[in-house]
Design a protein around this motif. Structure first.
Motif, PDB file in Angstrom:
ATOM      1  N   HIS A  67       0.834  -1.207   0.000  1.00 23.59           N
ATOM      2  CA  HIS A  67       0.000   0.000   0.000  1.00 23.59           C
ATOM      3  C   HIS A  67       0.865   1.250   0.000  1.00 23.59           C
ATOM      4  CE1 HIS A  67      -1.599   3.290   2.624  1.00 23.59           C
ATOM      5  NE2 HIS A  67      -2.455   3.329   1.640  1.00 23.59           N
ATOM      6  N   HIS A  68       1.867   1.275   0.869  1.00 27.75           N
ATOM      7  CA  HIS A  68       2.752   2.442   0.925  1.00 27.75           C
ATOM      8  C   HIS A  68       3.531   2.609  -0.377  1.00 27.75           C
ATOM      9  CE1 HIS A  68       1.877   3.365   5.045  1.00 27.75           C
ATOM     10  NE2 HIS A  68       2.269   2.181   5.460  1.00 27.75           N
ATOM     11  N   TYR A  69       3.962   1.509  -0.972  1.00 24.22           N
ATOM     12  CA  TYR A  69       4.679   1.606  -2.239  1.00 24.22           C
ATOM     13  C   TYR A  69       3.825   2.289  -3.300  1.00 24.22           C
ATOM     14  CZ  TYR A  69       7.804  -1.999  -0.258  1.00 24.22           C
ATOM     15  OH  TYR A  69       8.667  -2.706   0.520  1.00 24.22           O
ATOM     16  N   LEU A  70       2.552   1.894  -3.386  1.00 22.47           N
ATOM     17  CA  LEU A  70       1.669   2.483  -4.392  1.00 22.47           C
ATOM     18  C   LEU A  70       1.428   3.965  -4.127  1.00 22.47           C
ATOM     19  CD1 LEU A  70      -0.967  -0.388  -4.796  1.00 22.47           C
ATOM     20  CD2 LEU A  70       0.870   0.213  -6.390  1.00 22.47           C
ATOM     21  N   VAL A  71       1.244   4.322  -2.861  1.00 19.75           N
ATOM     22  CA  VAL A  71       1.035   5.735  -2.516  1.00 19.75           C
ATOM     23  C   VAL A  71       2.263   6.561  -2.859  1.00 19.75           C
ATOM     24  CG1 VAL A  71       0.712   7.365  -0.620  1.00 19.75           C
ATOM     25  CG2 VAL A  71      -0.658   5.273  -0.700  1.00 19.75           C
ATOM     26  N   LEU A  72       3.426   6.121  -2.410  1.00 22.94           N
ATOM     27  CA  LEU A  72       4.655   6.874  -2.631  1.00 22.94           C
ATOM     28  C   LEU A  72       5.004   6.944  -4.116  1.00 22.94           C
ATOM     29  CD1 LEU A  72       6.683   5.433   0.378  1.00 22.94           C
ATOM     30  CD2 LEU A  72       5.789   7.757   0.175  1.00 22.94           C
ATOM     31  N   HIS A  73       4.803   5.850  -4.817  1.00 14.72           N
ATOM     32  CA  HIS A  73       5.086   5.840  -6.252  1.00 14.72           C
ATOM     33  C   HIS A  73       4.155   6.799  -6.991  1.00 14.72           C
ATOM     34  CE1 HIS A  73       6.920   4.281  -9.831  1.00 14.72           C
ATOM     35  NE2 HIS A  73       5.761   3.902 -10.347  1.00 14.72           N
ATOM     36  N   GLY A  74       2.890   6.818  -6.595  1.00 15.66           N
ATOM     37  CA  GLY A  74       1.944   7.726  -7.229  1.00 15.66           C
ATOM     38  C   GLY A  74       2.189   9.178  -6.882  1.00 15.66           C
ATOM     39  N   ARG A  75       2.664   9.414  -5.695  1.00  9.99           N
ATOM     40  CA  ARG A  75       2.891  10.789  -5.231  1.00  9.99           C
ATOM     41  C   ARG A  75       4.141  11.404  -5.867  1.00  9.99           C
ATOM     42  NH1 ARG A  75       2.244  11.034   0.937  1.00  9.99           N
ATOM     43  NH2 ARG A  75       0.054  10.997   0.298  1.00  9.99           N
ATOM     44  N   TYR A  76       5.183  10.599  -6.064  1.00 11.64           N
ATOM     45  CA  TYR A  76       6.468  11.168  -6.468  1.00 11.64           C
ATOM     46  C   TYR A  76       6.940  10.768  -7.867  1.00 11.64           C
ATOM     47  CZ  TYR A  76       6.649  12.344  -1.541  1.00 11.64           C
ATOM     48  OH  TYR A  76       6.349  12.850  -0.300  1.00 11.64           O
ATOM     49  N   VAL A  77       6.414   9.697  -8.433  1.00 12.81           N
ATOM     50  CA  VAL A  77       6.880   9.259  -9.746  1.00 12.81           C
ATOM     51  C   VAL A  77       5.723   9.114 -10.730  1.00 12.81           C
ATOM     52  CG1 VAL A  77       8.112   7.480 -11.049  1.00 12.81           C
ATOM     53  CG2 VAL A  77       8.879   8.082  -8.738  1.00 12.81           C
ATOM     54  N   CYS A  78       4.778   8.238 -10.421  1.00 12.15           N
ATOM     55  CA  CYS A  78       3.671   7.964 -11.341  1.00 12.15           C
ATOM     56  C   CYS A  78       2.552   8.982 -11.113  1.00 12.15           C
ATOM     57  CB  CYS A  78       3.169   6.533 -11.129  1.00 12.15           C
ATOM     58  SG  CYS A  78       2.109   5.924 -12.464  1.00 12.15           S
ATOM     59  N   LYS A  79       2.872  10.237 -11.384  1.00 15.66           N
ATOM     60  CA  LYS A  79       1.954  11.335 -11.100  1.00 15.66           C
ATOM     61  C   LYS A  79       0.775  11.326 -12.067  1.00 15.66           C
ATOM     62  CE  LYS A  79       5.741  14.175  -9.328  1.00 15.66           C
ATOM     63  NZ  LYS A  79       6.456  15.476  -9.403  1.00 15.66           N
ATOM     64  N   ALA A  80      -0.306  11.981 -11.654  1.00 14.49           N
ATOM     65  CA  ALA A  80      -1.546  11.907 -12.425  1.00 14.49           C
ATOM     66  C   ALA A  80      -1.397  12.496 -13.826  1.00 14.49           C
ATOM     67  CB  ALA A  80      -2.665  12.614 -11.662  1.00 14.49           C
ATOM     68  N   ARG A  81      -0.887  13.710 -13.926  1.00 10.00           N
ATOM     69  CA  ARG A  81      -0.857  14.386 -15.220  1.00 10.00           C
ATOM     70  C   ARG A  81       0.402  14.066 -16.016  1.00 10.00           C
ATOM     71  NH1 ARG A  81      -3.222  20.509 -14.023  1.00 10.00           N
ATOM     72  NH2 ARG A  81      -5.288  19.848 -13.275  1.00 10.00           N
ATOM     73  N   LYS A  82       1.543  14.061 -15.343  1.00  5.52           N
ATOM     74  CA  LYS A  82       2.798  13.830 -16.051  1.00  5.52           C
ATOM     75  C   LYS A  82       3.632  12.793 -15.308  1.00  5.52           C
ATOM     76  CE  LYS A  82       3.106  18.414 -18.209  1.00  5.52           C
ATOM     77  NZ  LYS A  82       3.953  19.633 -18.377  1.00  5.52           N
ATOM     78  N   PRO A  83       3.341  11.514 -15.521  1.00  2.24           N
ATOM     79  CA  PRO A  83       4.145  10.491 -14.858  1.00  2.24           C
ATOM     80  C   PRO A  83       5.602  10.560 -15.310  1.00  2.24           C
ATOM     81  CG  PRO A  83       2.744   9.532 -16.555  1.00  2.24           C
ATOM     82  CD  PRO A  83       2.294  10.955 -16.383  1.00  2.24           C
ATOM     83  N   LEU A  84       6.500  10.380 -14.359  1.00  5.50           N
ATOM     84  CA  LEU A  84       7.929  10.470 -14.655  1.00  5.50           C
ATOM     85  C   LEU A  84       8.446   9.087 -15.067  1.00  5.50           C
ATOM     86  CD1 LEU A  84       8.931  12.720 -11.623  1.00  5.50           C
ATOM     87  CD2 LEU A  84       8.197  13.428 -13.911  1.00  5.50           C
ATOM     88  N   CYS A  85       8.038   8.662 -16.237  1.00  5.26           N
ATOM     89  CA  CYS A  85       8.343   7.302 -16.689  1.00  5.26           C
ATOM     90  C   CYS A  85       9.844   7.042 -16.779  1.00  5.26           C
ATOM     91  CB  CYS A  85       7.686   7.030 -18.031  1.00  5.26           C
ATOM     92  SG  CYS A  85       5.872   7.103 -17.990  1.00  5.26           S
ATOM     93  N   ALA A  86      10.624   8.066 -17.119  1.00  3.51           N
ATOM     94  CA  ALA A  86      12.065   7.882 -17.248  1.00  3.51           C
ATOM     95  C   ALA A  86      12.724   7.577 -15.907  1.00  3.51           C
ATOM     96  CB  ALA A  86      12.699   9.128 -17.860  1.00  3.51           C
ATOM     97  N   GLU A  87      12.044   7.935 -14.806  1.00  2.00           N
ATOM     98  CA  GLU A  87      12.586   7.691 -13.473  1.00  2.00           C
ATOM     99  C   GLU A  87      11.961   6.470 -12.807  1.00  2.00           C
ATOM    100  OE1 GLU A  87      12.268  11.201 -11.065  1.00  2.00           O
ATOM    101  OE2 GLU A  87      12.769  12.537 -12.724  1.00  2.00           O
ATOM    102  N   CYS A  88      11.091   5.774 -13.512  1.00  2.00           N
ATOM    103  CA  CYS A  88      10.304   4.699 -12.912  1.00  2.00           C
ATOM    104  C   CYS A  88      11.086   3.392 -12.820  1.00  2.00           C
ATOM    105  CB  CYS A  88       9.034   4.482 -13.726  1.00  2.00           C
ATOM    106  SG  CYS A  88       7.998   3.140 -13.085  1.00  2.00           S
ATOM    107  N   PRO A  89      11.176   2.803 -11.627  1.00  2.00           N
ATOM    108  CA  PRO A  89      11.900   1.542 -11.479  1.00  2.00           C
ATOM    109  C   PRO A  89      11.066   0.303 -11.808  1.00  2.00           C
ATOM    110  CG  PRO A  89      11.173   2.295  -9.334  1.00  2.00           C
ATOM    111  CD  PRO A  89      10.745   3.352 -10.323  1.00  2.00           C
ATOM    112  N   ILE A  90       9.789   0.501 -12.125  1.00  2.00           N
ATOM    113  CA  ILE A  90       8.937  -0.663 -12.408  1.00  2.00           C
ATOM    114  C   ILE A  90       8.366  -0.625 -13.822  1.00  2.00           C
ATOM    115  CG2 ILE A  90       8.352  -1.012  -9.983  1.00  2.00           C
ATOM    116  CD1 ILE A  90       5.579   0.240 -10.607  1.00  2.00           C
ATOM    117  N   THR A  91       9.004   0.127 -14.705  1.00  2.00           N
ATOM    118  CA  THR A  91       8.468   0.269 -16.062  1.00  2.00           C
ATOM    119  C   THR A  91       8.377  -1.070 -16.791  1.00  2.00           C
ATOM    120  OG1 THR A  91       8.701   1.495 -18.149  1.00  2.00           O
ATOM    121  CG2 THR A  91      10.738   0.740 -17.092  1.00  2.00           C
ATOM    122  N   ALA A  92       9.248  -2.015 -16.447  1.00  2.00           N
ATOM    123  CA  ALA A  92       9.208  -3.336 -17.085  1.00  2.00           C
ATOM    124  C   ALA A  92       7.941  -4.105 -16.753  1.00  2.00           C
ATOM    125  CB  ALA A  92      10.438  -4.144 -16.690  1.00  2.00           C
ATOM    126  N   ALA A  93       7.303  -3.747 -15.644  1.00  2.00           N
ATOM    127  CA  ALA A  93       6.072  -4.425 -15.234  1.00  2.00           C
ATOM    128  C   ALA A  93       4.839  -3.587 -15.492  1.00  2.00           C
ATOM    129  CB  ALA A  93       6.153  -4.781 -13.747  1.00  2.00           C
TER     130      ALA A  93
END
Length: 211
Positions: free
Chosen positions: A177-203
């Protein structure tokens, strides 16, 4: 990649990025977490933490909070959205905790949801973070990220909760749960997800990802 393989991959990748995941709402007790979570609706954790740093010095527990005057509480929390209703709910909930639970914050969903201002998500936050029960609080980040990356395909938060709990092993639910919250808050943002910084892009099965 199967759903279980995807969950294991995400758990490992985000576990490495966030090795000690926890709520960003500052609190020392289940009661303080309950109050902070009530305040957090339609507000940021940063705003809530500023308010509670003052509030909990004056009223650290249900007994002291139950004796606070409504106008005094409103004055302390007035910078936050919907402070009038939140103040009323916090005072009424505090009085119920004192009268019905001997001042101790209840640890069951039914009892928590009987408190004013406490819905399913708030109850889940308290059950998960304060009482370490394997439940899945679903906020906008959890709902968005879990659908975007392809863990679930749901329209409503309750459906998201049920779908996630059905596939995530119980021993992983709290941290996940915390992983999803933190990932959404700081990387997988609503309007502009930071895909280049994403450690789970392979999944990730997001069709508009940029990497």
């Amino acid at each position: 990649m199967t759903i279980q393989e995807k969950i294991a991959f995400i758990n490992n990748a985000l576990g490495a990025k966030y090795p000690s995941p926890k709520s960003e709402l500052k609190h020392s007790t289940p009661f303080q977490l309950l109050v902070a979570t009530i305040l957090s609706a339609q507000s940021t954790d940063k705003q809530v933490n500023i308010i509670t740093s003052e509030l909990f010095k004056i009223c650290p527990d249900a007994e002291s909070m139950s004796r606070m005057e409504l106008d005094q509480l409103k004055t302390i929390i007035r910078s936050i959205n919907y402070f009038n209703n939140k103040a009323k709910n916090i005072l009424e909930a505090s009085k119920m905790i004192v009268d019905a639970h001997n001042g101790e914050t209840p640890s069951t969903r039914e009892e928590l949801e009987n408190l004013p201002g406490v819905g399913r998500k708030t109850a889940n936050v308290v059950l998960s973070n304060a009482f370490h029960q394997p439940v899945m609080p679903v906020d906008t980040h959890v709902h968005r990220v879990s659908n975007r990356i392809g863990l679930v395909t749901t329209d409503k938060p309750r459906d998201t909760e049920d779908a996630l709990v059905a596939v995530i092993p119980p021993e992983l639910v709290i941290a996940f749960h915390h992983y999803l919250v933190l990932h959404g808050r700081y990387v997988c943002k609503a309007r502009k997800p930071l895909c280049a910084e994403c450690p789970i892009t392979a999944a990730c099965s997001y069709p508009d990802k940029t990497v």
